[in-house]
Scaffold this active site. Structure first.
Site, mmCIF file in Angstrom:
data_model
loop_
_atom_site.group_PDB
_atom_site.id
_atom_site.type_symbol
_atom_site.label_atom_id
_atom_site.label_comp_id
_atom_site.label_asym_id
_atom_site.label_seq_id
_atom_site.Cartn_x
_atom_site.Cartn_y
_atom_site.Cartn_z
ATOM 1 N N GLU A 1 37.585 27.643 50.108
ATOM 2 C CA GLU A 1 36.904 28.605 49.242
ATOM 3 C C GLU A 1 35.457 28.178 48.963
ATOM 4 O O GLU A 1 35.187 27.036 48.649
ATOM 5 C CB GLU A 1 37.665 28.758 47.919
ATOM 6 C CG GLU A 1 39.093 29.266 48.082
ATOM 7 C CD GLU A 1 39.173 30.688 48.611
ATOM 8 O OE1 GLU A 1 38.137 31.381 48.641
ATOM 9 O OE2 GLU A 1 40.289 31.110 48.998
ATOM 10 N N ARG B 1 46.928 40.552 38.406
ATOM 11 C CA ARG B 1 47.765 41.674 38.846
ATOM 12 C C ARG B 1 49.205 41.496 38.363
ATOM 13 O O ARG B 1 49.941 42.456 38.169
ATOM 14 C CB ARG B 1 47.709 41.746 40.380
ATOM 15 C CG ARG B 1 48.356 42.969 40.986
ATOM 16 C CD ARG B 1 48.018 43.082 42.471
ATOM 17 N NE ARG B 1 48.229 41.848 43.219
ATOM 18 C CZ ARG B 1 49.424 41.392 43.615
ATOM 19 N NH1 ARG B 1 50.515 42.071 43.326
ATOM 20 N NH2 ARG B 1 49.523 40.274 44.302
ATOM 21 N N CYS C 1 44.268 30.582 40.526
ATOM 22 C CA CYS C 1 43.546 29.677 41.437
ATOM 23 C C CYS C 1 42.038 29.806 41.263
ATOM 24 O O CYS C 1 41.330 28.798 41.194
ATOM 25 C CB CYS C 1 43.948 29.952 42.883
ATOM 26 S SG CYS C 1 45.622 29.401 43.258
ATOM 27 N N HIS D 1 42.827 27.317 49.618
ATOM 28 C CA HIS D 1 44.051 28.114 49.626
ATOM 29 C C HIS D 1 44.816 27.834 50.919
ATOM 30 O O HIS D 1 44.212 27.731 51.995
ATOM 31 C CB HIS D 1 43.721 29.621 49.564
ATOM 32 C CG HIS D 1 43.766 30.188 48.189
ATOM 33 N ND1 HIS D 1 42.678 30.780 47.583
ATOM 34 C CD2 HIS D 1 44.785 30.270 47.271
ATOM 35 C CE1 HIS D 1 43.025 31.189 46.368
ATOM 36 N NE2 HIS D 1 44.294 30.901 46.151
HETATM 37 N N1 PCA Z 1 48.300 30.669 44.010
HETATM 38 C C1 PCA Z 1 47.860 31.564 42.966
HETATM 39 C C2 PCA Z 1 48.070 30.824 41.692
HETATM 40 C C3 PCA Z 1 48.883 29.630 42.023
HETATM 41 C C4 PCA Z 1 48.908 29.576 43.485
HETATM 42 O O1 PCA Z 1 49.419 28.674 44.161
HETATM 43 C C5 PCA Z 1 46.432 32.052 43.164
HETATM 44 O O2 PCA Z 1 45.965 32.132 44.312
HETATM 45 O O3 PCA Z 1 45.760 32.361 42.183
#
Ligand code: PCA
Length: 211
Positions: A80, A90, A143, A165
């Site tokens: 990111e 959501r 996140c 991610h």
């Molecule tokens: N993914 C979510 C929150 C926790 C996770 O592992 C996100 O992308 O916000």
């Protein structure tokens, strides 16, 4: 002693596992240093994740912070580049909170860029044969909030922070969803840490998107 903080998340949205937390535990099990590695698995709660992350940063004053989470549906590792100052959930988080159109930090800037060498990290993961891309949105859920929080306390200047991610782990992916073996996700996070520690100046190559 150089210290690195690597975090993942607990399961959420009814999933039995979260590959980010599972991979972080595996990286910790095999870390050989020489840097000190601190790991944690954060709650999928806006308030709880922020609290725990701030506590970890205050306690360990890490030189590098890489927070990680699951982005189900993405095909590879997403490094990111930007966190926006916005919570727009959501679904409720694991504490039942569902902030909508609320800033992560009321007095903060509109966004923070990652201070990790995102392109060098992406290239290093891809060079190892694991699909990876620079991402320009960490979403608007917990996140993104965690990434924004990590960068918002970055005032001391020496610290490099950001977010990665990961896709579903093949071992637990819902039917038909893109996934990578948990071993590859683990290796990608290890490479990300190593690259963040060893790269002074990020590489530059086109990694943008048209839309
Ligand atoms: N993914 C979510 C929150 C926790 C996770 O592992 C996100 O992308 O916000």
């Amino acid at each position: 002693m150089t210290t690195v903080l690597l975090t993942g998340f607990e399961p959420f949205a009814g999933d039995a596992t979260n590959p980010s937390g599972d991979a972080v535990r595996r990286v910790a099990d095999h870390w050989e240093g020489p840097e000190q590695l601190v790991t944690a698995v954060l709650p999928v709660e806006f308030g709880g994740a922020r609290h725990r992350l701030l506590e970890l940063i205050a306690t360990h004053d890490p030189d590098v912070v890489i927070a990680t989470g699951l982005a189900g549906g993405r095909i590879g590792i997403s490094v990111e580049r930007v966190a926006i100052n916005l919570m727009d959930a959501r679904i409720p988080d694991n504490a039942g909170d569902q902030p909508v159109d609320v800033p992560s930090s009321p007095d903060g800037p509109a966004a923070h860029f990652a201070t990790l060498p995102v392109k060098a990290i992406t290239a290093a993961i891809a060079d190892a044969g694991i699909p990876a891309a620079v991402s320009h949105s960490a979403g608007t859920f917990v996140c993104n909030h965690a990434m924004f929080t990590a960068l918002d306390v970055n005032g001391s200047g020496h610290r490099r922070a950001g977010f990665i991610h990961v896709p579903f782990a093949a071992e637990h992916a819902p039917q038909g969803q893109p996934a990578l073996p948990l071993a590859d996700i683990t290796e990608a996070l290890r490479i990300a840490l190593r690259t963040a520690l060893d790269t002074d100046v990020d590489t530059s190559y086109a990694a943008g998107t048209i839309a």
